[in-house]
Design an enzyme around this catalytic site. Structure first.
Site, short mmCIF file in Angstrom:
data_model
loop_
_atom_site.label_atom_id
_atom_site.label_comp_id
_atom_site.label_asym_id
_atom_site.label_seq_id
_atom_site.Cartn_x
_atom_site.Cartn_y
_atom_site.Cartn_z
N GLY A 77 7.43 -30.65 -28.22
CA GLY A 77 8.58 -30.85 -27.35
C GLY A 77 9.57 -31.87 -27.90
N ASN A 104 15.44 -36.86 -39.90
CA ASN A 104 15.56 -35.52 -39.32
C ASN A 104 16.30 -35.66 -37.99
OD1 ASN A 104 14.37 -33.28 -37.38
ND2 ASN A 104 13.97 -32.55 -39.45
N CYS A 135 16.95 -25.36 -32.73
CA CYS A 135 17.00 -25.95 -31.39
C CYS A 135 17.91 -25.10 -30.52
CB CYS A 135 17.60 -27.36 -31.42
SG CYS A 135 16.65 -28.50 -32.35
N ASN A 198 11.26 -23.94 -41.08
CA ASN A 198 10.58 -24.52 -39.92
C ASN A 198 9.37 -23.65 -39.52
OD1 ASN A 198 10.22 -26.20 -37.61
ND2 ASN A 198 12.39 -26.66 -37.69
N GLY A 250 2.72 -24.42 -45.24
CA GLY A 250 1.34 -24.15 -45.63
C GLY A 250 0.89 -24.75 -46.94
N GLY A 271 3.38 -30.57 -44.60
CA GLY A 271 3.34 -30.79 -43.15
C GLY A 271 1.95 -30.84 -42.59
#
Ligand code: FMN
Length: 312
Positions: A77, A104, A135, A198, A250, A271
């Site tokens: 969120g 970011n 977004c 993303n 990944g 990530g």
């Protein structure tokens, strides 16, 4: 050259020179400081902060993470301390490190993006900005900024004007019909690099209770499951634009890094791998150094774009 330490891993992303092509990705590395007792931040190419908004955001209800086959779902969120608290509390400590800190940035209107950058422009200690355009645009009925070339051009142009001092990267959404079209739109609006990509909108549920496995009905899929799909998006983006590309999705092993470089990325981000191994990004720098040393390839240039050269 006699030691692995002498391998030159430095890369240029537009005007910005990075020590090496490995950065930690937004949302998976906090504000960097949370990892500084585990990772030598000065060894990384850099890291991207958690997404920053105009005002602090508390985020989504728990659970926020859910493991899936070869991947992970998240619905955080966009929780963050807000841009002003970041500048006041986090940046002064981050300035002690010799690493590229990329902020970011996200918002729900054009004005939100511009305001966050305006606040950051007055602060010292950042190497650049990365716009998260996955977004909802509240003025366009909640459609993602990143899904429409006109919206992308608008948000990037507005951010470009605000970001006078520093490089501007745009992080593309993977859920688009033609990523080349979106990438060209961002390129024409003046970005310095494109981050591809993303997470993928996805869901997991318990059929007995009929409830989502996350606090929200849906989340974003990341991790090894998405690598083959994102790798293709990087290649498609490379064929569409001249702008440098930063690939992510990944990455766990050094081979993943080299594959992203071969399809056209100039650098990569790590990530989800940091959740299983907080030192993943630093380990990849060490592994990349070792692989290049042992292969007697003392620069990255023999690997970069290799697939593009072979296949167009
Ligand atoms: C828990 C979590 C939080 C994230 N938060 C952000 C964010 O705030 N801004 C953003 O641009 N990307 C965010 N991402 C996306 C990652 O930066 C990255 O693009 C994505 O996870 C794919 O890379 P990976 O497979 O290596 O994790 C988040 C990802 C995860 C797993």
């Amino acid at each position: 050259m006699s030691s692995a330490g002498a391998v030159d891993l430095s890369v240029k992303i537009g005007a910005l020179r990075l020590r090496n092509p490995i950065l930690a990705a937004s949302g998976t590395f906090g504000y960097g400081l949370e990892f500084s007792h585990l990772v030598d931040l000065n060894r990384l190419g850099g890291f991207v902060t958690k997404g920053l908004s105009r005002e602090p955001i508390e985020g989504a209800p728990a659970p926020r993470l859910y493991p899936t086959a070869s991947g992970m779902l998240n619905a955080v969120g966009l929780q963050n301390v807000g841009v002003r608290a970041f500048v006041a509390e986090k940046l002064p400590v981050l300035r002690k490190f010799d690493t590229a800190v990329i902020a970011n940035v996200f918002g729900y209107t054009l004005e939100d993006y511009v305001e966050v950058i305006r606040v950051l422009e007055d602060a010292e200690g950042l190497a650049g900005y990365e716009l998260n355009i996955s977004c909802p645009n509240v003025k366009k009925g909640g459609m993602q900024f990143g899904s429409d070339p006109t919206c992308v051009a608008e948000v990037v142009s507005a951010a470009r004007k605000a970001a006078a001092k520093r490089p501007l990267w745009v992080k593309l959404s993977p859920l688009v019909t033609d990523i080349g079209l979106i990438a060209r739109s961002a390129e024409e609006a003046g970005v310095d690099a494109l981050t591809v990509a993303n997470t993928y909108p996805a869901m997991a549920l318990d059929f007995r209770s009929g409830k989502s496995c996350l606090g929200n009905p849906t989340g974003g899929l990341s991790g090894p499951a998405i690598k083959p799909i994102t790798l293709k998006l990087v290649w498609e983006t490379k064929k569409a634009v001249k702008t440098p590309i930063i690939g992510l999705g990944g990455i766990e092993a050094v081979e993943d890094v080299l594959e992203y470089l071969a399809v056209g990325a100039s650098a990569v981000q790590v990530g989800t791998a940091s959740f299983a191994d907080p030192r993943a990004s630093q380990r990849l720098v060490e592994d990349l150094t070792k692989v290049l040393f042992e292969a007697k390839l003392f620069t990255l240039s023999e690997i970069r774009d290799k697939f593009v050269t072979e296949n167009g």
